[in-house]
Design a protein around this motif. Structure first.
Motif, PDB file in Angstrom:
ATOM      1  N   TYR A 101       0.657  -1.361  -0.336  1.00 13.32           N
ATOM      2  CA  TYR A 101      -0.263  -0.004   0.039  1.00 13.32           C
ATOM      3  C   TYR A 101       1.152   0.790   0.387  1.00 13.32           C
ATOM      4  O   TYR A 101       0.290   2.645  -0.811  1.00 13.32           O
ATOM      5  CB  TYR A 101      -1.228   0.522   1.238  1.00 13.32           C
ATOM      6  CG  TYR A 101      -1.923  -1.037   1.094  1.00 13.32           C
ATOM      7  CD1 TYR A 101      -2.629  -1.704  -0.076  1.00 13.32           C
ATOM      8  CD2 TYR A 101      -3.162  -1.311   1.881  1.00 13.32           C
ATOM      9  CE1 TYR A 101      -2.986  -2.266  -0.208  1.00 13.32           C
ATOM     10  CE2 TYR A 101      -4.062  -1.843   2.079  1.00 13.32           C
ATOM     11  CZ  TYR A 101      -4.542  -1.950   0.657  1.00 13.32           C
ATOM     12  OH  TYR A 101      -5.222  -3.064   0.542  1.00 13.32           O
ATOM     13  N   PRO A 102       1.982   1.302   0.478  1.00 12.69           N
ATOM     14  CA  PRO A 102       2.809   2.870   0.839  1.00 12.69           C
ATOM     15  C   PRO A 102       3.077   3.229  -0.840  1.00 12.69           C
ATOM     16  O   PRO A 102       3.355   3.932  -1.090  1.00 12.69           O
ATOM     17  CB  PRO A 102       4.037   2.628   1.869  1.00 12.69           C
ATOM     18  CG  PRO A 102       3.418   1.218   2.165  1.00 12.69           C
ATOM     19  CD  PRO A 102       2.956   0.785   1.506  1.00 12.69           C
ATOM     20  N   ASP A 109       1.055  -1.937  -9.583  1.00 15.81           N
ATOM     21  CA  ASP A 109       1.790  -1.881 -10.780  1.00 15.81           C
ATOM     22  C   ASP A 109       2.331  -3.329 -10.578  1.00 15.81           C
ATOM     23  O   ASP A 109       2.238  -4.079 -10.269  1.00 15.81           O
ATOM     24  CB  ASP A 109       2.572  -1.399 -10.794  1.00 15.81           C
ATOM     25  CG  ASP A 109       4.032  -0.262 -10.269  1.00 15.81           C
ATOM     26  OD1 ASP A 109       4.369  -1.460  -9.421  1.00 15.81           O
ATOM     27  OD2 ASP A 109       4.305   0.098 -10.277  1.00 15.81           O
ATOM     28  N   GLN A 110       3.016  -3.553 -12.104  1.00 17.91           N
ATOM     29  CA  GLN A 110       3.522  -4.820 -11.926  1.00 17.91           C
ATOM     30  C   GLN A 110       4.652  -4.966 -11.061  1.00 17.91           C
ATOM     31  O   GLN A 110       5.219  -6.567 -10.086  1.00 17.91           O
ATOM     32  CB  GLN A 110       4.518  -4.860 -13.428  1.00 17.91           C
ATOM     33  CG  GLN A 110       5.219  -6.423 -14.083  1.00 17.91           C
ATOM     34  CD  GLN A 110       4.425  -7.360 -13.757  1.00 17.91           C
ATOM     35  OE1 GLN A 110       3.133  -7.261 -14.184  1.00 17.91           O
ATOM     36  NE2 GLN A 110       4.705  -8.642 -13.738  1.00 17.91           N
ATOM     37  N   ALA A 115       6.489  -8.389  -6.458  1.00 15.57           N
ATOM     38  CA  ALA A 115       6.827  -8.470  -5.028  1.00 15.57           C
ATOM     39  C   ALA A 115       6.035  -9.825  -4.168  1.00 15.57           C
ATOM     40  O   ALA A 115       6.790 -10.763  -3.036  1.00 15.57           O
ATOM     41  CB  ALA A 115       6.759  -6.788  -4.587  1.00 15.57           C
ATOM     42  N   ILE A 116       5.380  -9.520  -4.593  1.00 14.18           N
ATOM     43  CA  ILE A 116       3.744 -10.424  -3.406  1.00 14.18           C
ATOM     44  C   ILE A 116       4.135 -11.971  -3.941  1.00 14.18           C
ATOM     45  O   ILE A 116       4.724 -12.697  -3.154  1.00 14.18           O
ATOM     46  CB  ILE A 116       3.146  -9.901  -3.320  1.00 14.18           C
ATOM     47  CG1 ILE A 116       1.563 -10.084  -4.672  1.00 14.18           C
ATOM     48  CG2 ILE A 116       2.418  -8.817  -2.861  1.00 14.18           C
ATOM     49  CD1 ILE A 116       0.553 -10.579  -4.428  1.00 14.18           C
ATOM     50  N   LYS A 117       4.588 -11.704  -5.078  1.00 14.91           N
ATOM     51  CA  LYS A 117       4.627 -13.322  -5.887  1.00 14.91           C
ATOM     52  C   LYS A 117       6.188 -14.342  -5.007  1.00 14.91           C
ATOM     53  O   LYS A 117       6.173 -15.306  -4.759  1.00 14.91           O
ATOM     54  CB  LYS A 117       4.537 -13.366  -7.754  1.00 14.91           C
ATOM     55  CG  LYS A 117       5.517 -14.483  -7.939  1.00 14.91           C
ATOM     56  CD  LYS A 117       5.484 -14.616  -9.260  1.00 14.91           C
ATOM     57  CE  LYS A 117       5.652 -15.756 -10.311  1.00 14.91           C
ATOM     58  NZ  LYS A 117       5.905 -16.102 -11.459  1.00 14.91           N
ATOM     59  N   LEU A 118       7.096 -12.534  -4.633  1.00 13.22           N
ATOM     60  CA  LEU A 118       8.510 -13.554  -4.586  1.00 13.22           C
ATOM     61  C   LEU A 118       8.114 -13.870  -3.043  1.00 13.22           C
ATOM     62  O   LEU A 118       9.115 -14.850  -2.457  1.00 13.22           O
ATOM     63  CB  LEU A 118       9.780 -12.432  -4.287  1.00 13.22           C
ATOM     64  CG  LEU A 118      10.382 -12.608  -4.117  1.00 13.22           C
ATOM     65  CD1 LEU A 118      11.961 -13.652  -4.971  1.00 13.22           C
ATOM     66  CD2 LEU A 118      11.707 -11.418  -3.987  1.00 13.22           C
ATOM     67  N   LEU A 119       7.561 -12.887  -2.231  1.00 12.54           N
ATOM     68  CA  LEU A 119       7.308 -13.556  -1.198  1.00 12.54           C
ATOM     69  C   LEU A 119       6.446 -14.702  -0.341  1.00 12.54           C
ATOM     70  O   LEU A 119       6.910 -15.141   0.797  1.00 12.54           O
ATOM     71  CB  LEU A 119       7.335 -12.205  -0.089  1.00 12.54           C
ATOM     72  CG  LEU A 119       8.123 -11.593   0.680  1.00 12.54           C
ATOM     73  CD1 LEU A 119       9.348 -12.236   1.487  1.00 12.54           C
ATOM     74  CD2 LEU A 119       8.716 -10.726  -0.566  1.00 12.54           C
ATOM     75  N   MET A 120       5.233 -14.734  -1.676  1.00  9.45           N
ATOM     76  CA  MET A 120       4.848 -16.114  -1.309  1.00  9.45           C
ATOM     77  C   MET A 120       5.558 -17.151  -1.662  1.00  9.45           C
ATOM     78  O   MET A 120       4.937 -18.286  -1.429  1.00  9.45           O
ATOM     79  CB  MET A 120       3.474 -16.101  -2.147  1.00  9.45           C
ATOM     80  CG  MET A 120       2.255 -14.433  -1.608  1.00  9.45           C
ATOM     81  SD  MET A 120       0.978 -14.765  -2.417  1.00  9.45           S
ATOM     82  CE  MET A 120       1.175 -14.224  -3.981  1.00  9.45           C
ATOM     83  N   GLN A 121       6.448 -16.874  -2.552  1.00 12.28           N
ATOM     84  CA  GLN A 121       7.281 -18.234  -2.992  1.00 12.28           C
ATOM     85  C   GLN A 121       8.168 -18.713  -1.160  1.00 12.28           C
ATOM     86  O   GLN A 121       8.361 -20.238  -1.048  1.00 12.28           O
ATOM     87  CB  GLN A 121       7.798 -17.880  -4.151  1.00 12.28           C
ATOM     88  CG  GLN A 121       6.651 -17.838  -5.734  1.00 12.28           C
ATOM     89  CD  GLN A 121       7.806 -18.141  -6.421  1.00 12.28           C
ATOM     90  OE1 GLN A 121       9.236 -16.887  -6.571  1.00 12.28           O
ATOM     91  NE2 GLN A 121       6.944 -18.119  -7.961  1.00 12.28           N
ATOM     92  N   ALA A 122       8.620 -17.570  -1.056  1.00 13.52           N
ATOM     93  CA  ALA A 122       9.816 -17.284  -0.199  1.00 13.52           C
ATOM     94  C   ALA A 122       8.581 -18.276   1.140  1.00 13.52           C
ATOM     95  O   ALA A 122       9.744 -19.541   1.821  1.00 13.52           O
ATOM     96  CB  ALA A 122      10.007 -16.436   0.470  1.00 13.52           C
ATOM     97  N   THR A 123       7.361 -18.481   1.628  1.00 12.62           N
ATOM     98  CA  THR A 123       7.123 -18.770   2.826  1.00 12.62           C
ATOM     99  C   THR A 123       6.064 -20.046   2.249  1.00 12.62           C
ATOM    100  O   THR A 123       5.694 -19.991   3.232  1.00 12.62           O
ATOM    101  CB  THR A 123       6.036 -17.208   3.340  1.00 12.62           C
ATOM    102  OG1 THR A 123       5.084 -17.082   2.279  1.00 12.62           O
ATOM    103  CG2 THR A 123       6.985 -16.548   4.050  1.00 12.62           C
ATOM    104  N   GLU A 124       6.509 -20.193   1.434  1.00 17.05           N
ATOM    105  CA  GLU A 124       5.259 -21.679   0.208  1.00 17.05           C
ATOM    106  C   GLU A 124       3.684 -21.140   0.751  1.00 17.05           C
ATOM    107  O   GLU A 124       3.223 -21.872   0.701  1.00 17.05           O
ATOM    108  CB  GLU A 124       6.249 -22.437   1.071  1.00 17.05           C
ATOM    109  CG  GLU A 124       7.551 -22.737   0.999  1.00 17.05           C
ATOM    110  CD  GLU A 124       7.814 -24.860   1.104  1.00 17.05           C
ATOM    111  OE1 GLU A 124       7.056 -25.244   1.855  1.00 17.05           O
ATOM    112  OE2 GLU A 124       9.855 -23.930   1.642  1.00 17.05           O
TER     113      GLU A 124
END
Length: 257
Positions: A101-102, A109-110, A115-124
Motif C-alpha cells: 500500500y505505501p 503495478d507490475q 514483490a508479493i509473488k516473491l514473498l509468497m514463494q519464499a513462505t510457500e
C-alpha cells in the motif's frame, strides 16, 4: 541503524520498561528474549514508532523517528505484530498486497505483483493465494502476514529494518526455520531485524545479538555466547538450565531442567 537511549514506559502506575538502551547496526539480527511480562513486545512497539512516548530518544538512520514522514517511513521499516485481525474478508494474495500500500494510490503495478509473488514463494503459500484468508489455519495465516510484512520492504532503498513480534507462533518446525531463514537473508543484504522470540535455541542459531530482558529491564546484551550462560538464563527465567555446545553449528544450546 536504530538507537534508543534510556527508554522508560509505564501504563497507569505500572512500569513496563525501565531505562532500556538498544542499538542495532546495519546488517544485524537482534533477538529480544525473556520471560512473559518482561516488556519485550512493548519495547518493540516503541522502537517501531507505534506507542506514544518520548520518541526523541529514538534515532532511526541518525534522525529522530518522530520526525519521519509516516508514508516514507513505511518504505524503510515494517512491523509484524503477534495480534492481527481475526477475520479479513479478502483472498490471501490481497492480504499480502496490503504490504504494498505505501507504493500505490489506486492500483498496484507490475513491481507490486512481483514483490508479493516473491514473498509468497519464499513462505510457500503460493498455492493458497486464491483462498479466502478466513479459511486458513493459524499457521497459514501467520505465513501470510510474514509475506505481507516482508513484501512491504521489497524496494531499492538501502538499510531497511523489520520488526517482528513472535513471528513463529502457530508455525510447524519447518516453517519456523523457513521464516528465520527469510529474515536472516534479509539482514545479510545490509538490512536489520529486531525479532521477539521465545525459543532461545533458535535465537542462538540465527541472531547476531541477543537482548535478554527481565521485569522491564535489560538483564544482558551481547552475542549469543555472551548472553546465553546458565547463570544469565537461570536468573532471568527463575528456572535452572544447562548450556551445551550445539553438535552441528557450535552455537550455545540451552537445556532447561
Amino acid at each position: 541503524m536504530i538507537k534508543a537511549h534510556h527508554i522508560s514506559y509505564k501504563f497507569k502506575d505500572f512500569h513496563i520498561l525501565d531505562a532500556v538502551n538498544v542499538s542495532v547496526e546495519y546488517g544485524e539480527f537482534l533477538a529480544i528474549v525473556g520471560p512473559n511480562g518482561a516488556g519485550k513486545s512493548s519495547l518493540l512497539s516503541i522502537l517501531a514508532n507505534e506507542v506514544k512516548t518520548e520518541k526523541k530518544k529514538i534515532l532511526f538512520k541518525n534522525k529522530p523517528i518522530s520526525d519521519w514522514n509516516v508514508k516514507e517511513l513505511s518504505k524503510h521499516k515494517s512491523k509484524f505484530s503477534q495480534h492481527n485481525a481475526v477475520e479479513i474478508p479478502l483472498q490471501v494474495k490481497d492480504v499480502v498486497m496490503m504490504g504494498r500500500y505505501p507504493y500505490f494510490d489506486a492500483q498496484p503495478d507490475q513491481e507490486d505483483f512481483e514483490a508479493i509473488k516473491l514473498l509468497m514463494q519464499a513462505t510457500e503459500i503460493s498455492h493458497l493465494q486464491e483462498r479466502d484468508y478466513n479459511s486458513l489455519s493459524g499457521g497459514e495465516k501467520q505465513r501470510v502476514h510474514i509475506s505481507r510484512v516482508m513484501a512491504q520492504l521489497e524496494n531499492e532503498i538501502k538499510h531497511k529494518l523489520v520488526f517482528l513480534d513472535e513471528p513463529l507462533n502457530n508455525l510447524d518446525i519447518k516453517y519456523q526455520y523457513k521464516a528465520l531463514e527469510i529474515i536472516k537473508k534479509f539482514t545479510q543484504k545490509a538490512n536489520s531485524a529486531i525479532v521477539v522470540l521465545h525459543d532461545l535455541n533458535l535465537a542462538a542459531q540465527f541472531a547476531d545479538k541477543i537482548l535478554l530482558m527481565k521485569s522491564g529491564k535489560v538483564a544482558k546484551y551481547g552475542t549469543p555466547e555472551e548472553v546465553f550462560t546458565s547463570d544469565n538464563i537461570s536468573c532471568a527465567y527463575n528456572f535452572p538450565c544447562t548450556i551445551c555446545q550445539h553438535p552441528i553449528n557450535a552455537n550455545p544450546m540451552i537445556i532447561f531442567g
